[in-house]
Design an enzyme around this catalytic site. Structure first.
Site, short mmCIF file in Angstrom:
data_model
loop_
_atom_site.label_atom_id
_atom_site.label_comp_id
_atom_site.label_asym_id
_atom_site.label_seq_id
_atom_site.Cartn_x
_atom_site.Cartn_y
_atom_site.Cartn_z
N HIS A 88 -11.34 -0.75 2.80
CA HIS A 88 -11.88 -0.34 4.10
C HIS A 88 -11.56 1.12 4.44
O HIS A 88 -11.99 1.61 5.47
CB HIS A 88 -11.30 -1.25 5.18
CG HIS A 88 -9.81 -1.10 5.30
ND1 HIS A 88 -8.94 -1.49 4.30
CD2 HIS A 88 -9.04 -0.57 6.27
CE1 HIS A 88 -7.71 -1.21 4.65
NE2 HIS A 88 -7.73 -0.64 5.85
N ASP A 89 -10.79 1.80 3.58
CA ASP A 89 -10.44 3.20 3.82
C ASP A 89 -11.19 4.15 2.90
O ASP A 89 -10.99 5.37 2.98
CB ASP A 89 -8.93 3.42 3.58
CG ASP A 89 -8.06 2.69 4.59
OD1 ASP A 89 -8.52 2.48 5.73
OD2 ASP A 89 -6.93 2.32 4.22
N GLU A 95 0.87 -1.18 0.00
CA GLU A 95 0.00 0.00 0.00
C GLU A 95 0.91 1.23 0.00
O GLU A 95 1.71 1.42 0.92
CB GLU A 95 -0.90 0.01 1.23
CG GLU A 95 -1.94 1.12 1.16
CD GLU A 95 -2.40 1.63 2.52
OE1 GLU A 95 -3.46 2.25 2.58
OE2 GLU A 95 -1.69 1.45 3.53
C1 GLC Z 1 -3.49 2.09 6.09
C2 GLC Z 1 -4.72 1.29 6.45
C3 GLC Z 1 -5.61 2.14 7.27
C4 GLC Z 1 -4.88 2.50 8.53
C5 GLC Z 1 -3.54 3.15 8.24
C6 GLC Z 1 -2.67 3.11 9.45
O1 GLC Z 1 -3.78 3.16 5.28
O2 GLC Z 1 -5.32 0.80 5.30
O3 GLC Z 1 -6.83 1.50 7.57
O4 GLC Z 1 -5.66 3.37 9.30
O5 GLC Z 1 -2.83 2.47 7.24
O6 GLC Z 1 -2.28 1.80 9.73
#
Ligand code: GLC
Length: 567
Positions: free
Chosen positions: A337-338, A264
């Site tokens: 989920h974000d 990510e």
């Molecule tokens: C990533 C996750 C998110 C989380 C963040 C901190 O973006 O997908 O849900 O809040 O990292 O871990």
């Protein structure tokens, strides 16, 4: 198994808290997931990515881990995880775990030890710094840098006991690990090997491009309307990032086969994405880029979002298709989920257009070159939730931003409106399995309210309906498995004469597909160039989302009409 088996695979993301509850506490769990494997098998996905199920105080729903080698009791036990893994493998599916190692929980023993004294052997496992020179430690503005956290407020928390600050790019309960320290890296690699030895098939690496920071720790620029600085030039894509990923590859992945890794990478550029995913560099198989999910963000906060103009989404997707055409690989996603629900954001979730826009988006998602990721409920066309009051929200990002906006003088109604469109909680309402009161998710009270449209939008109502969103995803996934051109073919955008129409060709040897999608709620005229008209003159319809689709490539499209022609 071919080393790039994941090119023809489809990944399904499970957000465990909201997938299926088995014990009536209102929180989804591992035994619940095991009960729903028929759903995944019917859909036809190859890989399940599980958002974090590790031990956690749940400040950020499990993205704050206090034990990387145990399961949180809310979700079950290690035995439950092993059983899920065995069930998935028995059905020919793989399991990908979430790897959250930019930060841990402040309740992780590593951090508890690290904060215990300035001389702790683990002090250097996190980013500890004294106050800004000349400032009284712990007072406003004395933070070592002016950076703003992703979850509002400063990225530095003051620790009274030792008189220093620790860095947290996210919540104060998520201290950043110091990857400069080789012991930290080895501890992470050892943990990853432990999971592989247990049988898992890969990792989705949370904000992995944040693990290397620029050691100078310089202040960031303060944008108009903000009070804190933007740390991202200093803490995203830092100088040792590629070195760390290559080391991880050597230490953890070398000699293991059949795995999949996806990083990510918020803010990643086209050029960097090529570097991350060039197989010769041995870093990760693919990355999640953020360009298309940032298009509708407001200038100073995502919570003041705007509606996209026709063509913006298709243009952005095309840029990524073109950039990774020769070297590297895309991961394809509209939701997770974000993010808010894709049908509400990129489609049209009004009753007339919901089904057709969800299936049009599905067509684009699955038929590009790359590995598609389906987020739970997306395959059902689940929509954003009609949250009305701040008490309806659970996510700390939303709650913090709301409080901050009111403190800065915003009108509550405006901020609620902003949240309703963008809040991560939209994606986190329980999966709608059937039309029973809590949608089949729990026999208790769900931790976040079920969307009231569950009586109408639910899995049970869709399985046997060939025109359902579920059936479309299923057909598209099957197509990827059946036709090498979908997994391996080239991508070429085709000019359809209207920015709202996304048309593209996929080609492999003699096999050619033309995908034509109207990404708007109005009928659109298609105007192909003469050479294209010629090229597709004898094509036939392979798949369509509306009944009675015309086989002529140049036929005008109904709102959100999507069709796949084969030459
Ligand atoms: C990533 C996750 C998110 C989380 C963040 C901190 O973006 O997908 O849900 O809040 O990292 O871990």
């Amino acid at each position: 198994m071919a080393p790039d088996w994941w090119k023809s695979a489809v990944v399904y993301q499970v957000y465990p808290r909201s997938f299926q509850d088995s014990d009536g506490d209102g929180i989804g769990d591992l035994p619940g997931i095991r009960r729903r494997l028929d759903h995944l098998e019917r859909l036809g996905v190859d890989v399940v990515w599980l958002s974090p199920v590790y031990r956690s105080p749940h400040a950020d729903n499990g993205y704050d881990i206090s034990d990387y080698r145990d399961i949180d009791p809310q979700f079950g036990t290690l035995d439950d995880l092993d059983a899920l893994l065995a069930d998935l493998h028995a059905r020919g599916m793989k399991l990908v775990m979430d790897l959250v190692v930019n930060h841990s929980s402040d309740e992780h023993p590593w951090f508890v030890e690290s904060r215990s004294s300035r001389d702790s052997p683990k002090r250097d496992w996190y980013w500890w710094r004294p106050a800004r020179p000349g400032r009284e430690p712990g007072t406003p503005g004395a933070e070592p840098t002016n950076w703003e956290s992703f979850f509002s407020g400063p990225t530095w928390a003051y620790d009274e006991a030792t008189g220093e600050y620790y860095l947290h790019l996210f919540d104060r309960k998520q201290p950043d690990l110091n990857w400069e320290n080789p012991e930290v890296r080895e501890a992470v690699y050892e943990m990853m090997r432990w999971w592989f030895d247990r049988g898992v098939d890969g990792f989705r690496m949370d904000v992995i491009n944040l693990i290397s920071k620029d050691l100078a720790l310089l202040d960031g620029v303060i944008a108009p309307g903000r009070t804190l600085g933007d740390g991202s030039p200093h803490d995203i894509g830092g100088p040792r990032l590629h070195e760390f990923l290559q080391e991880m590859h050597r230490e953890v992945f070398a000699g293991r086969t059949g795995l999949i890794t996806v990083g990510e990478t918020p803010g990643v550029t086209l050029e960097e994405a090529v570097l991350f995913t060039d197989p010769a560099r041995r870093e990760v198989d693919m990355v999640f880029q953020f360009e298309h999910v940032g298009l509708d963000h407001g200038p100073d906060t995502k919570f003041r979002s705007r509606r996209l103009q026709p063509g913006e989404l298709a243009e952005s997707l095309t840029r990524w298709q073109d950039a990774l055409a020769d070297v590297g690989w895309n991961s394809l996603y509209f939701a997770n989920h974000d993010q808010p629900r894709s049908v509400s954001r990129f489609g049209d979730d009004s009753p007339v257009h919901r089904r057709s826009s969800a299936t049009a988006l599905a067509t684009v998602l699955h038929l590009q070159r790359g590995t598609p990721y389906v987020y739970q409920g997306e395959e059902l066309g689940m929509t954003n939730s009609p949250f009305a009051a701040i008490d309806d929200y659970r996510d700390l990002e939303s709650l913090n931003w709301y409080a901050e906006s009111l403190a800065a003088g915003a009108v509550a109604e405006d901020s609620l409106w902003g949240l309703a469109a963008v809040s991560r909680d939209n994606a986190r309402t329980p999966v709608q399995w059937d039309d029973s009161p809590e949608a089949g998710f729990t026999s208790g009270t769900p931790w976040i309210a079920v969307n009231p449209n569950s009586a109408e939008i639910n899995a049970a109502a869709q399985y046997d309906d060939p025109s359902s969103v579920f059936s479309m995803h299923r057909a598209l996934i099957a197509l990827r498995h059946e036709l090498p051109v979908v997994a391996h073919g080239t991508f070429r955008r085709v000019d359809a004469g209207d920015p709202a129409v996304f048309a593209f060709e996929r080609a492999l040897d003699d096999d050619r597909l033309l995908v034509v999608v109207n990404l708007s709620s109005e009928p659109r005229a298609v105007r192909l160039e003469a050479s294209e008209t010629e090229r597709w003159s004898s094509a036939s319809v392979l798949l369509a989302n509306l009944a009675d689709a015309s086989a002529s490539a140049w036929a005008d499209l109904r709102p959100w009409e999507a069709k796949v022609l084969r030459a």
